[in-house]
Design a protein around this motif. Sequence first.
Motif, PDB file in Angstrom:
ATOM      1  N   TRP A 161       0.817  -1.217   0.000  1.00  0.00           N
ATOM      2  CA  TRP A 161       0.000   0.000   0.000  1.00  0.00           C
ATOM      3  C   TRP A 161       0.849   1.265   0.000  1.00  0.00           C
ATOM      4  O   TRP A 161       0.453   2.269  -0.586  1.00  0.00           O
TER       5      TRP A 161
ATOM      6  N   SER B  85       0.456   4.128  -2.717  1.00  0.00           N
ATOM      7  CA  SER B  85       0.249   5.516  -2.283  1.00  0.00           C
ATOM      8  C   SER B  85       1.211   6.449  -3.010  1.00  0.00           C
ATOM      9  O   SER B  85       0.824   7.525  -3.496  1.00  0.00           O
TER      10      SER B  85
ATOM     11  N   ILE C 221       2.286   9.446   4.039  1.00  0.00           N
ATOM     12  CA  ILE C 221       2.960   8.286   3.434  1.00  0.00           C
ATOM     13  C   ILE C 221       4.254   7.980   4.165  1.00  0.00           C
ATOM     14  O   ILE C 221       4.577   6.814   4.428  1.00  0.00           O
TER      15      ILE C 221
ATOM     16  N   LEU D 242      -3.270   5.386   2.123  1.00  0.00           N
ATOM     17  CA  LEU D 242      -3.557   4.989   0.744  1.00  0.00           C
ATOM     18  C   LEU D 242      -4.848   5.636   0.266  1.00  0.00           C
ATOM     19  O   LEU D 242      -4.912   6.160  -0.858  1.00  0.00           O
TER      20      LEU D 242
ATOM     21  N   ALA E 294      -4.204   9.334  -0.319  1.00  0.00           N
ATOM     22  CA  ALA E 294      -3.375   9.583  -1.498  1.00  0.00           C
ATOM     23  C   ALA E 294      -4.181   9.441  -2.782  1.00  0.00           C
ATOM     24  O   ALA E 294      -4.071  10.259  -3.703  1.00  0.00           O
TER      25      ALA E 294
END
Length: 407
Positions: free
Chosen positions: A260, A264, A302, A337, A340
Amino acid sequence: MDFSLSPEHEELRLRVRAFIAQDVLPLEKDPANFAEHENIPHERLEPVREKARKLGLWAPQSPKEYGGMELPMVAWAAIYEEAARSVFGPLAINCMAPDDGNMNMLRLVGTQAQKDKWLAPIVAGKVRSAFVMTEPAPGNGSDPTMMRTRAEKKGGKYVVHGRKWFITGADGASHFILMARTSDDARKGITAFLFHKDQPGWRILRRIEIMGPEEHGGHCELEFDGLEIPEENVLGNVGEGLRLMQVRLGPARLTHCMRWTGWSKRCVEIAQEYIASREGFGVRLADRESVQIKLGEVAQQIQIARLLTMHAAWMLDQGGRARKEVSMAKVHVANALHQAADVAIQLQGARGFSKDTIVEWLYRYARSAKLVDGASEVHMMVLAKFMRDEGQDFWAWGPGEGRRNAP
């Protein structure tokens, strides 16, 4: 606590990055590479997988004796992230769910004979696999003690009756890991079994339609009506099922996080490419403060996601169980995720909502991230319990530190 990679693992990371850029990312540009259920057809994937094997970039989690890379988990984190620059990347190097978690579980708890028979073909990419645990109500979901599927001992075999659903990858899988109740004991009542698709006594009732996109084999409802499993296909010991679930699900949750973080970063990459050239009212989108703030917030989330993931991986490599660290990572990375993908859609406008990029694919996938391998709310409950039980030791840095319950 140093998360820098060894020279060997850094070299592997860069090789995976180059392989994904050269051989995997181009596959996303051709609509023919997205099959009915929005994943890549096997005939188009297999040549890429064969190249990954030849390059030595295959099955990072699996033993070398079966053709894997046998890497520590911190190296998985870096390599899985690089692989997930493409939606097809984890499949290309054989580190995609559910095979990824099943390979790791069989590696850790299988006998040598079981590894030779059940693990080796999955590592080689000759067969796919599925993990069969979740049941329709009133059976188990996040609470495995509610499991109702039963395996009754009859002679040298176990006979299975029950129903399972949302079994990822079941349609097309050959090797299955089944969790079933063997007694009513609260802690020792569940056992893990191995069975092959060609054995009689079970069937797929339906492939459950979902928002998509789907892993290969979809998410299926299964019925067991007399499946016979010989004793030698008990995985681990009888009654160890609850423990073995954690052996599989803890690392499997974390490898989701590793993938993930890569997806992202891909969302941000696509958004940045667009805003760098798109203008409105005489100003590039990239030069607008409101746009910069959105991207800055996503970049921060992130990076937090990556650090939580790497910390949990390091804890597992040190021999810790990392239950709360994995739960923290699982919740945060799923949110990162989703954020994003949402921001990437918003910054691209109608283009982001279209299928001109894979961001909408990732957005739909991201919504499932808050559910798979334990809903976010369940993981928050786990964290609250650890805080209550450990007090100040909840904040310990490593697996052996701060566990003395000092005042």
